[in-house]
Design an enzyme around this catalytic site. Structure first.
Site, PDB file in Angstrom:
ATOM      1  NE  ARG A  74      33.551  55.253  35.023  1.00  0.00           N
ATOM      2  CZ  ARG A  74      34.755  55.404  35.575  1.00  0.00           C
ATOM      3  NH1 ARG A  74      35.529  56.414  35.225  1.00  0.00           N
ATOM      4  NH2 ARG A  74      35.174  54.555  36.480  1.00  0.00           N
ATOM      5  CG  ASN A 110      36.000  47.734  41.349  1.00  0.00           C
ATOM      6  OD1 ASN A 110      36.887  47.728  40.500  1.00  0.00           O
ATOM      7  ND2 ASN A 110      35.236  46.692  41.605  1.00  0.00           N
ATOM      8  CG  HIS A 127      42.588  52.763  41.758  1.00  0.00           C
ATOM      9  ND1 HIS A 127      42.487  51.780  40.791  1.00  0.00           N
ATOM     10  CD2 HIS A 127      43.878  52.744  42.176  1.00  0.00           C
ATOM     11  CE1 HIS A 127      43.665  51.191  40.644  1.00  0.00           C
ATOM     12  NE2 HIS A 127      44.525  51.744  41.466  1.00  0.00           N
ATOM     13  CB  THR A 219      41.669  42.831  38.857  1.00  0.00           C
ATOM     14  OG1 THR A 219      42.667  43.728  38.364  1.00  0.00           O
ATOM     15  CG2 THR A 219      42.326  41.767  39.716  1.00  0.00           C
ATOM     16  CB  CYS A 263      33.191  36.804  40.181  1.00  0.00           C
ATOM     17  SG  CYS A 263      32.610  38.465  39.848  1.00  0.00           S
TER      18      CYS A 263
HETATM   19  C1  BJW Z   1      35.124  39.218  35.152  1.00  0.00           C
HETATM   20  C2  BJW Z   1      33.795  39.356  34.870  1.00  0.00           C
HETATM   21  C3  BJW Z   1      32.935  38.586  35.644  1.00  0.00           C
HETATM   22  C4  BJW Z   1      34.800  40.668  33.542  1.00  0.00           C
HETATM   23  N1  BJW Z   1      33.426  37.789  36.589  1.00  0.00           N
HETATM   24  N2  BJW Z   1      35.598  38.426  36.084  1.00  0.00           N
HETATM   25  C5  BJW Z   1      55.173  49.645  37.045  1.00  0.00           C
HETATM   26  C6  BJW Z   1      55.297  49.079  35.799  1.00  0.00           C
HETATM   27  C7  BJW Z   1      54.630  49.637  34.709  1.00  0.00           C
HETATM   28  C8  BJW Z   1      53.820  50.764  34.844  1.00  0.00           C
HETATM   29  C9  BJW Z   1      53.707  51.322  36.078  1.00  0.00           C
HETATM   30  C10 BJW Z   1      54.375  50.767  37.152  1.00  0.00           C
HETATM   31  N3  BJW Z   1      54.079  51.517  38.252  1.00  0.00           N
HETATM   32  C11 BJW Z   1      53.237  52.498  37.868  1.00  0.00           C
HETATM   33  C12 BJW Z   1      52.991  52.417  36.560  1.00  0.00           C
HETATM   34  C13 BJW Z   1      52.091  53.349  35.794  1.00  0.00           C
HETATM   35  C14 BJW Z   1      50.631  52.985  35.917  1.00  0.00           C
HETATM   36  C15 BJW Z   1      50.393  51.555  35.427  1.00  0.00           C
HETATM   37  O1  BJW Z   1      50.257  50.613  36.177  1.00  0.00           O
HETATM   38  N4  BJW Z   1      50.277  51.365  34.135  1.00  0.00           N
HETATM   39  C16 BJW Z   1      50.008  50.046  33.578  1.00  0.00           C
HETATM   40  C17 BJW Z   1      48.770  50.124  32.690  1.00  0.00           C
HETATM   41  C18 BJW Z   1      51.232  49.544  32.892  1.00  0.00           C
HETATM   42  N5  BJW Z   1      50.173  53.119  37.292  1.00  0.00           N
HETATM   43  C19 BJW Z   1      49.845  54.287  37.797  1.00  0.00           C
HETATM   44  O2  BJW Z   1      49.946  55.301  37.128  1.00  0.00           O
HETATM   45  C20 BJW Z   1      49.377  54.339  39.231  1.00  0.00           C
HETATM   46  N6  BJW Z   1      50.119  55.305  39.927  1.00  0.00           N
HETATM   47  C21 BJW Z   1      51.368  55.096  40.327  1.00  0.00           C
HETATM   48  O3  BJW Z   1      51.897  54.001  40.225  1.00  0.00           O
HETATM   49  O4  BJW Z   1      51.976  56.192  40.853  1.00  0.00           O
HETATM   50  C22 BJW Z   1      53.422  56.181  40.868  1.00  0.00           C
HETATM   51  C23 BJW Z   1      53.846  56.806  39.553  1.00  0.00           C
HETATM   52  C24 BJW Z   1      53.869  58.171  39.452  1.00  0.00           C
HETATM   53  C25 BJW Z   1      54.276  58.760  38.231  1.00  0.00           C
HETATM   54  C26 BJW Z   1      54.584  57.953  37.121  1.00  0.00           C
HETATM   55  C27 BJW Z   1      54.520  56.550  37.247  1.00  0.00           C
HETATM   56  C28 BJW Z   1      54.156  55.989  38.474  1.00  0.00           C
HETATM   57  C29 BJW Z   1      47.939  54.805  39.313  1.00  0.00           C
HETATM   58  C30 BJW Z   1      46.987  53.858  38.678  1.00  0.00           C
HETATM   59  C31 BJW Z   1      45.562  54.436  38.719  1.00  0.00           C
HETATM   60  C32 BJW Z   1      44.580  53.592  37.922  1.00  0.00           C
HETATM   61  N7  BJW Z   1      43.393  54.359  37.724  1.00  0.00           N
HETATM   62  C33 BJW Z   1      42.260  53.742  37.089  1.00  0.00           C
HETATM   63  C34 BJW Z   1      41.128  54.796  36.937  1.00  0.00           C
HETATM   64  C35 BJW Z   1      40.462  55.090  38.258  1.00  0.00           C
HETATM   65  C36 BJW Z   1      39.440  56.162  38.145  1.00  0.00           C
HETATM   66  C37 BJW Z   1      38.280  55.766  37.276  1.00  0.00           C
HETATM   67  O5  BJW Z   1      37.632  54.741  37.521  1.00  0.00           O
HETATM   68  O6  BJW Z   1      37.995  56.503  36.351  1.00  0.00           O
HETATM   69  O7  BJW Z   1      41.806  52.640  37.860  1.00  0.00           O
HETATM   70  S1  BJW Z   1      42.644  53.005  35.520  1.00  0.00           S
HETATM   71  C38 BJW Z   1      41.605  51.610  35.705  1.00  0.00           C
HETATM   72  O8  BJW Z   1      42.390  50.395  35.779  1.00  0.00           O
HETATM   73  C39 BJW Z   1      40.940  51.774  37.068  1.00  0.00           C
HETATM   74  C40 BJW Z   1      40.960  50.368  37.588  1.00  0.00           C
HETATM   75  O9  BJW Z   1      40.836  50.361  38.987  1.00  0.00           O
HETATM   76  C41 BJW Z   1      42.269  49.842  37.095  1.00  0.00           C
HETATM   77  C42 BJW Z   1      42.362  48.343  37.035  1.00  0.00           C
HETATM   78  O10 BJW Z   1      41.478  47.805  36.112  1.00  0.00           O
HETATM   79  P1  BJW Z   1      40.709  46.459  36.460  1.00  0.00           P
HETATM   80  O11 BJW Z   1      39.858  46.645  37.652  1.00  0.00           O
HETATM   81  O12 BJW Z   1      41.669  45.330  36.502  1.00  0.00           O
HETATM   82  O13 BJW Z   1      39.702  46.349  35.206  1.00  0.00           O
HETATM   83  P2  BJW Z   1      39.934  45.716  33.764  1.00  0.00           P
HETATM   84  O14 BJW Z   1      38.851  46.217  32.891  1.00  0.00           O
HETATM   85  O15 BJW Z   1      41.323  45.888  33.307  1.00  0.00           O
HETATM   86  O16 BJW Z   1      39.741  44.143  34.007  1.00  0.00           O
HETATM   87  C43 BJW Z   1      38.473  43.570  34.304  1.00  0.00           C
HETATM   88  C44 BJW Z   1      38.702  42.093  34.555  1.00  0.00           C
HETATM   89  O17 BJW Z   1      37.473  41.511  34.969  1.00  0.00           O
HETATM   90  C45 BJW Z   1      39.155  41.319  33.301  1.00  0.00           C
HETATM   91  O18 BJW Z   1      40.239  40.467  33.655  1.00  0.00           O
HETATM   92  C46 BJW Z   1      37.932  40.490  32.912  1.00  0.00           C
HETATM   93  O19 BJW Z   1      38.279  39.233  32.329  1.00  0.00           O
HETATM   94  C47 BJW Z   1      37.274  40.304  34.254  1.00  0.00           C
HETATM   95  N8  BJW Z   1      35.833  40.102  34.243  1.00  0.00           N
HETATM   96  N9  BJW Z   1      33.675  40.292  33.812  1.00  0.00           N
HETATM   97  C48 BJW Z   1      34.794  37.738  36.751  1.00  0.00           C
HETATM   98  N10 BJW Z   1      31.600  38.646  35.412  1.00  0.00           N
END
Ligand code: BJW
Ligand code: ZN
Length: 272
Positions: A74, A110, A127, A219, A263
């Site tokens: 990546r 991102n 992140h 997102t 976008c």
């Molecule tokens: C277009 C397009 C075009 C395409 N034009 N659009 C509360 C409730 C439930 C769960 C939790 C909660 N609080 C915490 C949690 C746990 C967890 C979580 O949220 N889980 C959920 C999945 C349910 N969160 C965490 O663990 C976070 N930490 C935390 O809360 O700490 C407290 C805690 C401690 C201990 C236990 C529990 C909580 C940390 C989250 C870290 C996320 N990390 C990642 C990886 C980063 C490193 C790496 O890159 O390798 O971050 S995961 C991944 O997802 C990455 C992204 O930033 C993140 C979001 O994804 P994103 O950007 O939305 O991408 P996609 O692919 O999902 O979506 C793309 C979008 O684009 C789509 O909608 C397409 O339609 C669109 N699209 N082309 C416009 N051309």
């Protein structure tokens, strides 16, 4: 909430013109047109793995070589990538609005650095960054743009399903360069179950609570805490506009504007 679509870009311009403090929340979709894979959906696979299954502390503990191959790949993709028209339009809007004494901030999930590469300055990276490492032993965080990041990863990390894992010994994975530490490095990104940097999170919450217009670009809005930002703005009665090729179920009902489409096209139009 009143819902408007792409044909109502004029109605959006009216709101945009009057706003003094804009926060733009971005996700992987803003970089999709730069050739960076998103996390969810069919593009979210690397080999047989879902990208989100490798972005965890457990995966790194189990197989640091595999996770480093994934991040090495990546890093190389991102270093070769260019910002697209959405990144550029956001950078231009920041320059224009700042000159007018208005606030314009990007809060991004991102780790690709493309907003900064496009020339945005007010960027909060929630992140972390692919171009930074953190030492597991001494916690030293530093920027690293080496290609490859270490000799053993050269030519590794190919994404096709049939590539086999290299099982690089940990001594040959990226190691700390600080003094004589030599600890194992990891990417300075936030994995699932890890806390966001508390200063970064506090700053994001401060920006969100002060904005009078919130844009949500590319997102899926499923990952917390970022997923709660737009709803919190909407709860204050702030207009929220989404730019996405598909509707994100978690935010859709609270939107004032929804611009469906890539976008790279919709964002420059809306911010013109
Ligand atoms: C277009 C397009 C075009 C395409 N034009 N659009 C509360 C409730 C439930 C769960 C939790 C909660 N609080 C915490 C949690 C746990 C967890 C979580 O949220 N889980 C959920 C999945 C349910 N969160 C965490 O663990 C976070 N930490 C935390 O809360 O700490 C407290 C805690 C401690 C201990 C236990 C529990 C909580 C940390 C989250 C870290 C996320 N990390 C990642 C990886 C980063 C490193 C790496 O890159 O390798 O971050 S995961 C991944 O997802 C990455 C992204 O930033 C993140 C979001 O994804 P994103 O950007 O939305 O991408 P996609 O692919 O999902 O979506 C793309 C979008 O684009 C789509 O909608 C397409 O339609 C669109 N699209 N082309 C416009 N051309
Ligand atoms: Zn160290």
């Amino acid at each position: 909430a009143k819902r408007v679509c792409l044909s109502d870009v004029k109605a959006f311009h009216e709101v945009f013109k009057k706003s003094k403090n804009i926060v733009v929340l971005t996700g992987a979709g803003v970089s999709a047109e730069s050739g960076i894979p998103t996390f969810r959906g069919s593009g979210g696979f690397w080999r047989k793995y879902q990208a989100t299954d490798l972005a965890t502390p457990t995966a790194f503990k189990r197989d640091p070589s595999l996770v480093w191959e994934f991040y090495h790949y990546r890093r190389e993709v991102v270093m070769a990538a260019s910002p697209n028209k959405a990144h550029t339009a956001l950078a231009e809007a920041e320059r224009r609005l700042t000159a007018e004494g208005r606030q314009f901030n990007v809060v991004t999930q991102n780790v690709d650095g493309l907003h900064l590469k496009a020339g945005s300055s007010n960027v909060l990276e929630l992140h972390g960054s692919l171009m930074k490492t953190r030492c597991l032993k001494c916690e030293d965080v530093r920027e690293n743009r080496d290609s490859p990041i270490c000799p053993a990863l050269e030519g590794r990390g190919l994404p096709d399903v049939n590539s086999c894992s290299s099982s690089i010994p940990t001594e040959q994975l990226p190691r700390c360069q600080s003094g004589s530490c030599n600890g194992l490095l990891r990417p300075h990104v936030v994995w699932f179950g890890e806390n966001l940097d508390s200063g970064v999170l506090a700053e994001a919450e401060r920006l969100l609570s002060a904005c009078d217009l919130c844009l949500v670009i590319g997102t899926s809005s499923v990952v917390y805490p970022a997923a709660a930002f737009a709803p919190s703005a909407a709860a204050r009665g702030i207009p929220v506009a989404e730019f996405n090729i598909e509707e994100s179920p978690t935010v859709h009902d609270l939107l004032s504007f929804y611009f469906k489409g890539p976008c790279g096209t919709t964002v420059p139009e809306a911010l013109s």
